[in-house]
Design a protein around this motif. Structure first.
Motif, PDB file in Angstrom:
ATOM      1  N   PRO A 259      51.835  39.060 -27.232  1.00 22.29           N
ATOM      2  CA  PRO A 259      51.639  40.089 -26.201  1.00 22.29           C
ATOM      3  C   PRO A 259      52.807  40.195 -25.238  1.00 22.29           C
ATOM      4  O   PRO A 259      52.868  41.123 -24.429  1.00 22.29           O
ATOM      5  CB  PRO A 259      50.372  39.614 -25.482  1.00 22.29           C
ATOM      6  CG  PRO A 259      50.377  38.130 -25.675  1.00 22.29           C
ATOM      7  CD  PRO A 259      50.969  37.893 -27.037  1.00 22.29           C
ATOM      8  N   HIS A 260      53.743  39.258 -25.318  1.00 23.33           N
ATOM      9  CA  HIS A 260      54.862  39.238 -24.374  1.00 23.33           C
ATOM     10  C   HIS A 260      56.164  39.728 -25.001  1.00 23.33           C
ATOM     11  O   HIS A 260      57.230  39.600 -24.390  1.00 23.33           O
ATOM     12  CB  HIS A 260      55.061  37.821 -23.833  1.00 23.33           C
ATOM     13  CG  HIS A 260      53.823  37.234 -23.215  1.00 23.33           C
ATOM     14  ND1 HIS A 260      53.250  37.756 -22.083  1.00 23.33           N
ATOM     15  CD2 HIS A 260      53.035  36.185 -23.601  1.00 23.33           C
ATOM     16  CE1 HIS A 260      52.175  37.055 -21.764  1.00 23.33           C
ATOM     17  NE2 HIS A 260      52.021  36.110 -22.661  1.00 23.33           N
ATOM     18  N   ALA A 261      56.093  40.293 -26.218  1.00 21.42           N
ATOM     19  CA  ALA A 261      57.303  40.812 -26.848  1.00 21.42           C
ATOM     20  C   ALA A 261      57.880  41.927 -25.981  1.00 21.42           C
ATOM     21  O   ALA A 261      57.176  42.854 -25.588  1.00 21.42           O
ATOM     22  CB  ALA A 261      56.993  41.336 -28.246  1.00 21.42           C
ATOM     23  N   ARG A 262      59.149  41.816 -25.692  1.00 21.50           N
ATOM     24  CA  ARG A 262      59.777  42.770 -24.782  1.00 21.50           C
ATOM     25  C   ARG A 262      61.125  43.231 -25.326  1.00 21.50           C
ATOM     26  O   ARG A 262      61.784  42.527 -26.088  1.00 21.50           O
ATOM     27  CB  ARG A 262      59.999  42.139 -23.394  1.00 21.50           C
ATOM     28  CG  ARG A 262      58.730  41.779 -22.647  1.00 21.50           C
ATOM     29  CD  ARG A 262      57.975  43.016 -22.175  1.00 21.50           C
ATOM     30  NE  ARG A 262      56.782  42.663 -21.425  1.00 21.50           N
ATOM     31  CZ  ARG A 262      55.589  42.483 -21.962  1.00 21.50           C
ATOM     32  NH1 ARG A 262      55.423  42.618 -23.269  1.00 21.50           N
ATOM     33  NH2 ARG A 262      54.548  42.161 -21.199  1.00 21.50           N
ATOM     34  N   LEU A 263      61.514  44.414 -24.888  1.00 24.19           N
ATOM     35  CA  LEU A 263      62.843  44.932 -25.138  1.00 24.19           C
ATOM     36  C   LEU A 263      63.561  45.098 -23.816  1.00 24.19           C
ATOM     37  O   LEU A 263      62.957  45.011 -22.747  1.00 24.19           O
ATOM     38  CB  LEU A 263      62.763  46.283 -25.868  1.00 24.19           C
ATOM     39  CG  LEU A 263      62.140  46.260 -27.259  1.00 24.19           C
ATOM     40  CD1 LEU A 263      61.989  47.678 -27.783  1.00 24.19           C
ATOM     41  CD2 LEU A 263      62.983  45.430 -28.218  1.00 24.19           C
ATOM     42  N   ARG A 264      64.847  45.353 -23.876  1.00 18.62           N
ATOM     43  CA  ARG A 264      65.656  45.600 -22.693  1.00 18.62           C
ATOM     44  C   ARG A 264      65.015  46.712 -21.845  1.00 18.62           C
ATOM     45  O   ARG A 264      64.484  47.682 -22.380  1.00 18.62           O
ATOM     46  CB  ARG A 264      67.042  46.026 -23.165  1.00 18.62           C
ATOM     47  CG  ARG A 264      68.089  46.250 -22.096  1.00 18.62           C
ATOM     48  CD  ARG A 264      69.372  46.719 -22.760  1.00 18.62           C
ATOM     49  NE  ARG A 264      69.184  47.983 -23.461  1.00 18.62           N
ATOM     50  CZ  ARG A 264      69.867  48.344 -24.537  1.00 18.62           C
ATOM     51  NH1 ARG A 264      70.786  47.556 -25.048  1.00 18.62           N
ATOM     52  NH2 ARG A 264      69.634  49.515 -25.118  1.00 18.62           N
ATOM     53  N   PRO A 265      65.043  46.575 -20.524  1.00 22.01           N
ATOM     54  CA  PRO A 265      64.469  47.632 -19.669  1.00 22.01           C
ATOM     55  C   PRO A 265      65.153  48.965 -19.902  1.00 22.01           C
ATOM     56  O   PRO A 265      66.317  49.035 -20.308  1.00 22.01           O
ATOM     57  CB  PRO A 265      64.736  47.121 -18.239  1.00 22.01           C
ATOM     58  CG  PRO A 265      64.929  45.656 -18.384  1.00 22.01           C
ATOM     59  CD  PRO A 265      65.564  45.451 -19.730  1.00 22.01           C
ATOM     60  N   PRO A 266      64.432  50.070 -19.667  1.00 16.91           N
ATOM     61  CA  PRO A 266      65.030  51.397 -19.872  1.00 16.91           C
ATOM     62  C   PRO A 266      66.172  51.669 -18.910  1.00 16.91           C
ATOM     63  O   PRO A 266      66.205  51.148 -17.798  1.00 16.91           O
ATOM     64  CB  PRO A 266      63.860  52.363 -19.622  1.00 16.91           C
ATOM     65  CG  PRO A 266      62.886  51.583 -18.814  1.00 16.91           C
ATOM     66  CD  PRO A 266      63.041  50.153 -19.223  1.00 16.91           C
ATOM     67  N   ARG A 267      67.115  52.489 -19.360  1.00 19.03           N
ATOM     68  CA  ARG A 267      68.260  52.894 -18.543  1.00 19.03           C
ATOM     69  C   ARG A 267      68.340  54.419 -18.577  1.00 19.03           C
ATOM     70  O   ARG A 267      69.033  55.002 -19.408  1.00 19.03           O
ATOM     71  CB  ARG A 267      69.539  52.246 -19.083  1.00 19.03           C
ATOM     72  CG  ARG A 267      69.529  50.718 -18.971  1.00 19.03           C
ATOM     73  CD  ARG A 267      70.718  50.094 -19.658  1.00 19.03           C
ATOM     74  NE  ARG A 267      70.667  50.326 -21.093  1.00 19.03           N
ATOM     75  CZ  ARG A 267      71.658  49.998 -21.932  1.00 19.03           C
ATOM     76  NH1 ARG A 267      72.757  49.444 -21.464  1.00 19.03           N
ATOM     77  NH2 ARG A 267      71.542  50.226 -23.218  1.00 19.03           N
ATOM     78  N   PRO A 268      67.617  55.072 -17.666  1.00 21.04           N
ATOM     79  CA  PRO A 268      67.463  56.526 -17.739  1.00 21.04           C
ATOM     80  C   PRO A 268      68.759  57.322 -17.664  1.00 21.04           C
ATOM     81  O   PRO A 268      68.819  58.441 -18.173  1.00 21.04           O
ATOM     82  CB  PRO A 268      66.559  56.841 -16.540  1.00 21.04           C
ATOM     83  CG  PRO A 268      65.862  55.559 -16.227  1.00 21.04           C
ATOM     84  CD  PRO A 268      66.834  54.481 -16.580  1.00 21.04           C
ATOM     85  N   ASP A 269      69.791  56.777 -17.034  1.00 22.99           N
ATOM     86  CA  ASP A 269      71.019  57.545 -16.843  1.00 22.99           C
ATOM     87  C   ASP A 269      72.109  57.226 -17.867  1.00 22.99           C
ATOM     88  O   ASP A 269      73.204  57.789 -17.792  1.00 22.99           O
ATOM     89  CB  ASP A 269      71.572  57.300 -15.432  1.00 22.99           C
ATOM     90  CG  ASP A 269      70.592  57.722 -14.348  1.00 22.99           C
ATOM     91  OD1 ASP A 269      69.909  58.748 -14.546  1.00 22.99           O
ATOM     92  OD2 ASP A 269      70.503  57.029 -13.319  1.00 22.99           O
ATOM     93  N   LEU A 270      71.822  56.353 -18.808  1.00 22.33           N
ATOM     94  CA  LEU A 270      72.864  55.900 -19.735  1.00 22.33           C
ATOM     95  C   LEU A 270      73.430  57.045 -20.565  1.00 22.33           C
ATOM     96  O   LEU A 270      74.649  57.170 -20.717  1.00 22.33           O
ATOM     97  CB  LEU A 270      72.307  54.824 -20.664  1.00 22.33           C
ATOM     98  CG  LEU A 270      73.281  54.317 -21.736  1.00 22.33           C
ATOM     99  CD1 LEU A 270      74.372  53.466 -21.092  1.00 22.33           C
ATOM    100  CD2 LEU A 270      72.553  53.536 -22.816  1.00 22.33           C
TER     101      LEU A 270
END
Length: 438
Positions: A259-270
């Motif tokens: 349940p803790h699988a994560r990806l890099r946080p979003p970067r809306p302006d990239l």
């Protein structure tokens, strides 16, 4: 859908068109989900949604389903319906769904006003993070549209996955421009792990993942030997029949999930950097004064870098003076024979017979109209030259080898490569956040 409806599709193309229209009206898409696991623990970290039509019908499998939608001229609606149903079913599954849901969508479909149903599920609260998969060919075909869509996905807390990496030189070439959260290694790499091309691909992907924090995922894992090979190639997650075939979410009941699988946080302006290449580069690096011979020398330097960057290089340029474009064309055309992608934009088309350079005409006014820009991006190369007219007939220029800066400049140029007819209006990013569909 009745048994009679399912039989009609066998009589010919017209019947398939009628059947696909019925599928749309009845929302008769029934996605299956294939698990994606952590190769170290074996725990399920995600599922990928795979489109299916009505069971037992001529449109049950995706090739027939989408072929019929293209024939009927409704592919965007079908693609959006598949994404909607995949996300709705997973949302309503609650705790039975892993923390990440992968789904495929055609840029041509997302480059349309969203249906109310898709917009509603995109903006709803969901127990998973959505991961949009696409291939490198989508960026080459529709650069502005796809970069707009990528920004919209990030603005709604979504993530991106680049599929089939290693199957085409473009996949490695566009990695720095897309910067996906997940890099999916094409399954053919597992079948030839010692081939020079496989070793090179794994090395480039590993270096990119190390720099950006992306997760490497191997596809097509069918045996324990495949799983070991995937780990040796640098994959952290895996997908394939060894871990489960596509099926309903209920089929995952009782299997361990992370349940803790994560990806890099979003970067809306990239993917949609602000400003122009020159102003952005000058803010980070001091601009210098020079003359045209200096610019000619720096242009030669960048083009020599491009020539040595190999088959995964991307070369992009912008010119305000048609004479510059005409001078560039022979060398750019020569580079296009060995680089993955070469494109140039300017106020007038440059023509010199048939050539493999992607070209586009841009307005002769605007904040970037006076800038001359050249950018070279490769797995181990990043260089950009930005030039603007200076006082007394000279020029001001900035040279950058900083990867993040060069990649941002390249994204600006990629977005300008689409013609006005291909651009989104309003941008796709707004479609992910707008409270209504046009």
């Amino acid at each position: 859908m009745t048994p009679e409806d399912r039989r009609t599709g066998r009589d010919g193309g017209d019947d398939l068109v009628a059947l696909i229209l019925r599928v749309l009206v009845e929302r008769a898409v029934f996605p299956l989900y294939q698990p994606i696991v952590d190769l170290t623990t074996g725990n399920i970290v995600a599922v990928e949604a795979l489109a299916r039509g009505p069971a037992g019908s001529p449109l049950e499998f995706p090739d027939a389903l989408f072929s019929a939608s293209i024939r009927a001229g409704v592919m965007p609606l079908l693609d959006q319906l598949c994404a909607t149903r995949a996300m709705e079913i997973a949302r309503d599954a609650g705790e039975r769904v892993p923390p990440l849901l992968f789904f495929n969508a055609e840029p041509a479909a997302l480059n349309q006003p969203f249906t109310p149903e898709l917009l509603a599920v995109v903006l709803s609260e969901r127990p998973y993070r959505a991961v949009l998969e696409f291939t490198e060919r989508a960026l080459a075909d529709h650069p502005a549209a796809l970069l707009d869509i990528a920004a919209g996905v990030q603005r709604t807390d979504g993530a991106l996955a680049l599929d089939d990496v290693g199957a085409d030189p473009l996949s490695l070439a566009f990695l720095p421009l897309i910067e996906p959260e997940v890099i999916k290694l094409d399954m053919h790499l597992l079948r030839a792990p010692h081939a020079p091309a496989t070793i090179a691909t794994a090395a480039v992907v590993g270096a990119h993942a190390e720099r950006t924090g992306a997760v490497v995922l191997a596809e097509g894992i069918e045996t324990e030997h495949d799983a070991a090979t995937a780990r040796a190639l640098g994959a952290r997650w895996g997908q394939g029949w060894l871990f489960g075939r596509p099926g309903p979410l209920d089929a995952l009941a009782g299997r361990p999930m992370d349940p803790h699988a994560r990806l890099r946080p979003p970067r809306p302006d990239l993917h949609l950097p602000d400003g122009t290449p020159f102003t952005m580069a000058a803010l980070r690096h001091h601009s210098r004064a020079g003359d045209q011979p200096m610019i000619d020398g720096l242009t030669d330097y960048l083009l020599s870098l491009a020539a040595g960057a190999g088959p995964h290089a991307v070369v992009l340029g912008a010119y305000p003076d048609p004479a510059v474009g005409r001078a560039w064309l022979p060398r750019l055309a020569s580079l296009a024979d060995q680089a993955a992608f070469v494109g140039v934009v300017g106020p007038a088309p440059i023509t010199a017979g048939a050539h493999p350079v992607r070209t586009a005409v841009t307005p002769a006014d605007g904040p970037a109209a006076a800038d001359t820009v050249l950018a070279v991006v490769g797995p181990h190369t990043a260089a950009a030259l930005c030039v603007r007219p200076g006082p007394d007939g000279g020029v001001d220029f900035v040279v950058s080898h900083e990867p993040d800066m060069v990649h941002a400049i390249a994204r600006m140029l990629m977005r300008r490569l689409d013609t006005a007819a291909e651009r989104l209006d309003p941008p796709a990013a707004d479609r992910w956040t707008s409270p209504a569909v046009a």
